[in-house]
Write a protein that holds these residues in place. Structure first.
Motif, mmCIF file in Angstrom:
data_model
loop_
_atom_site.group_PDB
_atom_site.id
_atom_site.type_symbol
_atom_site.label_atom_id
_atom_site.label_comp_id
_atom_site.label_asym_id
_atom_site.label_seq_id
_atom_site.Cartn_x
_atom_site.Cartn_y
_atom_site.Cartn_z
ATOM 1 N N GLY A 48 8.455 -5.397 -0.648
ATOM 2 C CA GLY A 48 7.103 -5.705 -1.095
ATOM 3 C C GLY A 48 6.065 -4.782 -0.522
ATOM 4 O O GLY A 48 6.312 -3.629 -0.276
ATOM 5 N N VAL A 49 4.854 -5.326 -0.341
ATOM 6 C CA VAL A 49 3.726 -4.499 0.046
ATOM 7 C C VAL A 49 3.609 -4.377 1.552
ATOM 8 O O VAL A 49 3.935 -5.285 2.294
ATOM 9 N N ASP A 54 -3.175 -6.218 6.402
ATOM 10 C CA ASP A 54 -2.631 -7.299 5.605
ATOM 11 C C ASP A 54 -1.704 -8.130 6.484
ATOM 12 O O ASP A 54 -0.900 -7.583 7.235
ATOM 13 N N GLU A 55 -1.786 -9.451 6.386
ATOM 14 C CA GLU A 55 -0.910 -10.303 7.202
ATOM 15 C C GLU A 55 0.561 -10.066 6.886
ATOM 16 O O GLU A 55 1.424 -10.334 7.707
ATOM 17 N N ALA A 60 6.482 -7.828 7.876
ATOM 18 C CA ALA A 60 7.301 -6.619 7.726
ATOM 19 C C ALA A 60 7.697 -6.074 9.091
ATOM 20 O O ALA A 60 8.844 -5.663 9.298
ATOM 21 N N ARG A 61 6.763 -6.082 10.027
ATOM 22 C CA ARG A 61 7.072 -5.591 11.373
ATOM 23 C C ARG A 61 8.117 -6.487 12.043
ATOM 24 O O ARG A 61 9.021 -5.986 12.706
#
Length: 143
Positions: A48-49, A54-55, A60-61
């Motif tokens: 995804g993004v 962005d939260e 992602a991290r």
């Protein structure tokens, strides 16, 4: 000549995992594992993004850190340690920049992320193709 420092880019795909195993089994040298968080709009974002501020970047991290931790655990199974790095940007550009800015002399990577089927199974992915074409070091592609 055997490499002194191998870079293994991980993207969560089975082939990337196989690339790490191959590097650990084959080369008795320093190994760095790199995961690239990909910003929105690049068309290459894993899951995804990825947009600064962005939260979803936090999610992602967290996924990247989990992937890196799993790579560290896998290296321990080989009685090895790996250096780990998480960067943000276009995967191919980040991989190439890391090679240029370090003492990496070999890259071992999966042929493509995602499922292996049909045409995709016969071709290298976009990132692998770019790295193979532009890296100033030897690149081993695991398929």
């Amino acid at each position: 000549m055997a490499p002194a420092h191998v870079l293994v880019p991980l993207d969560g795909s089975p082939l990337a995992d196989e690339a790490l195993s191959h590097a650990l089994e084959t080369f008795d040298c320093e190994v760095t594992v790199l995961n690239v968080l990909t910003p929105i709009g690049s068309g290459m974002s894993e899951g995804g993004v990825r947009e600064r501020g962005d939260e979803r970047l936090d999610d992602a991290r967290e996924r990247a850190e989990k992937m890196i931790a799993e790579a560290t655990e896998r290296a321990a199974e080989y009685d090895r340690e790996v250096e780990t790095v998480i960067e943000t940007g276009d995967p191919a550009e980040v991989i190439l920049a890391f090679v240029e800015g370090s003492d990496v002399d070999h890259v071992v990577m999966g042929g493509h992320g995602g499922e292996s089927n049909g045409l995709v199974s016969r071709l290298l992915g976009t990132v692998a193709t770019t790295v193979v074409s532009d890296a100033p070091v030897t690149v081993t592609v695991v398929r």
